[in-house]
Each structure stands twice: as C-alpha cells, then as structure tokens.
Scaffold this active site. Structure first.
Site, short mmCIF file in Angstrom:
data_model
loop_
_atom_site.label_atom_id
_atom_site.label_comp_id
_atom_site.label_asym_id
_atom_site.label_seq_id
_atom_site.Cartn_x
_atom_site.Cartn_y
_atom_site.Cartn_z
N HIS A 157 0.83 -1.20 0.00
CA HIS A 157 0.00 0.00 0.00
C HIS A 157 0.87 1.26 0.00
O HIS A 157 2.06 1.20 0.27
CB HIS A 157 -0.92 0.03 1.22
CG HIS A 157 -2.15 -0.81 1.08
ND1 HIS A 157 -2.16 -2.16 1.37
CD2 HIS A 157 -3.41 -0.51 0.65
CE1 HIS A 157 -3.37 -2.64 1.14
NE2 HIS A 157 -4.15 -1.66 0.70
N LYS A 161 -0.59 4.83 4.49
CA LYS A 161 -1.49 3.90 5.19
C LYS A 161 -0.98 3.67 6.61
O LYS A 161 0.21 3.42 6.82
CB LYS A 161 -1.60 2.58 4.43
CG LYS A 161 -2.64 1.63 5.03
CD LYS A 161 -2.97 0.49 4.10
CE LYS A 161 -3.98 -0.46 4.72
NZ LYS A 161 -5.28 0.19 5.02
#
Length: 271
Positions: A157, A161
C-alpha cells in the site's frame, strides 16, 4: 423509490473525496452530509470543491447527529475511534452504516456487532468485486490443499497507510483460515525478525510493504514441496472501493437489521 441520501465520513480525506465523486456520478444516491473530525482545518469547506467537483453547498461538519436527521446512510472509511463513535449515532438514527475502516480491534468489532440486532451494517475489509471473488477462491484452495502447502499473504500500500496488515490482507487470511478450519487469531504470523526458528506448520504468514502511491496489491501464495500457487489482485484506483461502498449502501437500503458483508452484497456468500 427516491434517491438514497448518503453521508460521507472523513469527507476531507482521499477516500472521502472519492466517495463524494462516486455519489455525484451515481444514479440513485445524493450527498446528504459531509462529516469531518472536530478541529479539522477542512470544516466549513464545500465537499464538492474538495472532491474536484462544482460546489454542491454541502459544508464539512463535525455534527453527525444533526446531518443524519435527513439521511438514509453513511459511508465510513475513517479510523477506528471515529467509526465506533459513528456506530452509535447511525444505529440510533436507523440509517445504513457501510464500514470500510480497517485496523479495528476485536473489541471494536464487538461494538459494531452489538448494534446489528437493530441496525443495518455492511462491513468489509475491501469493497471490490475482484477481492471478494479472490477471498472465495482462497477459501476453496485452502480447503483443497493440505498443510504441506504453507500459506503466505503479501500486501503493498501507499506510504500514508497507517495500519498493517491491511484489512484486505486480514480478510484473505480469514478466508484461508476458514478453508483450513482453523482460527486466524491462533495461527497468524504477522511479522518475522531475527532468529525466528523454522516456520510453524499450519500458520498463515503476513508481510506488509509500504511506499509510493499504491492503491492496494494483494497476493496469497500456497507453497508446497514441489509446486506453488499464487493468487493476486491489484487495485488501480481507490474509486474502485468508492463505487463498491456505494453499491453496498444501495443494496442495504431497506434491508432488515443485520451484519452484512460485501460477499452478501455481491451474492458470493455461498461460494
């Protein structure tokens, strides 16, 4: 039936803006409110403008109770503390609560489930069709292959995040554990460092990569003594999740109280 009136929680964030755009592009839904955290510099700003759209007159506010008076549902991709605060209000108002927030603890999930005897909640670690299909396949493969095949889940990600493993990775882990007939909580390896010893048979491993702008890549590998099988999914844009959340809200509108998942929304619950 009139358009479903939806509130976007975390409307000033990237996912919130994507949700606002998805509603604007939709048939069957309108934006009824834009929720943001108390003290946010985004409060008072126009939700449409923040989402790169023409002004829509919906100003970001921290008062969910007031804005939910005329709403039918709330799309919630925020943080655990905010989601838990929203749960009580959504249940009291009797509006659909679509939850895509990740990083929720066991006690957080217990709070969410406690209202589902009187409220409609759709909760999923991922709102995309592809990932939910992947989870269904992972469950079947895990059931078909014995413990000589080790299961490892890798997710990537963007650098911003804040939780790991991702909600999607845990969702895939739950699918694999269900296929094996085991508890993920008791068989998860969430991090390896130093002298870890040999891999414990039957465990499900997780690895999390963070960097760049990746919207979300996930792979589940089944590593056997003579072969390995890898199943994967790549998200190209977070609008994927926004449209999935909107689909979930429209599906849930008018449903009986209960705790639903995207598998229910997509008709995959029995796969």
């Amino acid at each position: 039936m009139s358009d479903m009136r939806l509130i976007v929680a975390g409307a000033g964030g990237r996912m919130g803006r994507a949700l606002t755009r998805a509603i604007a592009e939709s048939k069957g839904a309108v934006l009824a409110g834009a929720l943001e955290a108390p003290g946010s510099e985004m409060l008072g700003k126009d939700a449409g403008v923040l989402a790169g759209l023409p002004a829509n007159g919906i100003k970001l506010s921290a008062d969910l109770w007031a804005m939910s008076k005329e709403a039918d549902g709330i799309l919630d991709f925020t943080v655990p503390a905010a989601t838990i605060a929203n749960v009580a209000i959504a249940a009291e108002r009797g509006i659909v609560h679509v939850i895509g927030t990740t990083g929720l603890s066991g006690s957080d999930n217990a709070v969410i489930k406690s209202v589902t005897n009187r409220a409609v909640v759709v909760q999923s670690g991922n709102m995309s069709l592809g990932v939910n299909l992947l989870a269904a396949v992972v469950k079947r493969v895990a059931k078909a292959l014995d413990q000589s095949f080790d299961i490892e889940i890798v997710e990537t990600h963007h650098r911003m995040k804040i939780d790991a493993p991702s909600g999607t990775a845990l969702m895939l882990g739950q699918a694999a554990a269900a296929g094996r007939g085991i508890s993920l909580d008791e068989h998860a390896d969430r991090g390896r460092d130093g002298i870890t010893g040999a891999r414990k048979p039957g465990n499900i491993g997780f690895a999390s990569l963070r960097g760049g702008t990746a919207a979300g890549d996930h792979s589940v590998s089944f590593l056997g003594p003579f072969e390995r099988l890898t199943l994967s999914h790549q998200a190209e844009d977070r609008m994927l999740f926004a449209h999935g959340a909107l689909k979930a809200a429209l599906w849930a509108h008018g449903k009986k109280p209960g705790h639903y998942s995207m598998a229910d929304v997509l008709g995959l619950a029995d796969i």
